[in-house]
Write a protein that holds these residues in place. Structure first.
Motif, short mmCIF file in Angstrom:
data_model
loop_
_atom_site.label_atom_id
_atom_site.label_comp_id
_atom_site.label_asym_id
_atom_site.label_seq_id
_atom_site.Cartn_x
_atom_site.Cartn_y
_atom_site.Cartn_z
N LEU A 61 1.10 -1.44 0.12
CA LEU A 61 0.04 0.12 -0.28
C LEU A 61 0.60 1.22 -0.07
CD1 LEU A 61 -3.12 -1.02 2.37
CD2 LEU A 61 -3.01 -0.93 0.16
N LYS A 62 2.28 1.19 0.71
CA LYS A 62 2.73 2.28 0.98
C LYS A 62 3.58 2.63 0.05
CE LYS A 62 6.79 3.97 3.69
NZ LYS A 62 7.94 4.13 5.15
N LYS A 64 2.77 1.81 -2.83
CA LYS A 64 1.81 1.84 -4.35
C LYS A 64 1.72 0.94 -5.39
CE LYS A 64 0.69 6.57 -3.66
NZ LYS A 64 1.38 8.04 -3.93
N ASN A 65 2.01 -0.33 -4.97
CA ASN A 65 2.51 -2.03 -5.78
C ASN A 65 1.58 -3.30 -5.26
OD1 ASN A 65 5.74 -2.64 -6.99
ND2 ASN A 65 5.26 -0.19 -6.27
N LYS A 92 8.35 2.19 -9.51
CA LYS A 92 8.06 3.60 -9.22
C LYS A 92 7.46 4.12 -10.98
CE LYS A 92 9.12 8.14 -7.29
NZ LYS A 92 10.02 9.18 -7.27
#
Length: 99
Positions: A61-62, A64-65, A92
């Motif tokens: 979550l942190k 974004k994957n 990223k």
């Protein structure tokens, strides 16, 4: 393997080594589907140093994957075991305008 649920548009991301592809599956009729495959906007492999208390699901979550993306990129055998101090590769996403 991906499950296609007819009547819905199914979207996902597949990672091949360091190349990320996005695809969208759309039902045309009872016998036909349409699959759109596009290369994601510019992607970069980054490194995150695992800290005490981190969990793979929280990091997904942190960072974004998708959790499965992190598992595949890092050859993780046990999703419940990540080691403090080890490096975790993640993707990223960026814009083409980004430096």
């Amino acid at each position: 393997m991906f499950k296609i649920i007819f009547g819905f548009i199914f979207m996902s991301t597949i990672v091949f080594s360091t190349q990320e592809l996005e695809f969208q599956v759309k039902k045309i009729d009872n016998k036909n589907i349409e699959i759109l495959v596009t290369e994601s906007s510019e992607t970069k492999i980054q490194i995150y140093k695992i800290k005490y208390g981190d969990t793979l699901s929280e990091l997904a979550l942190k960072l974004k994957n998708n959790m499965n993306t992190l598992i595949k990129l890092n050859n993780i055998k046990n999703r419940d075991l990540i080691i403090t101090g080890e490096n975790l590769k993640y993707i990223k996403k960026g814009d083409k305008n980004e430096d």
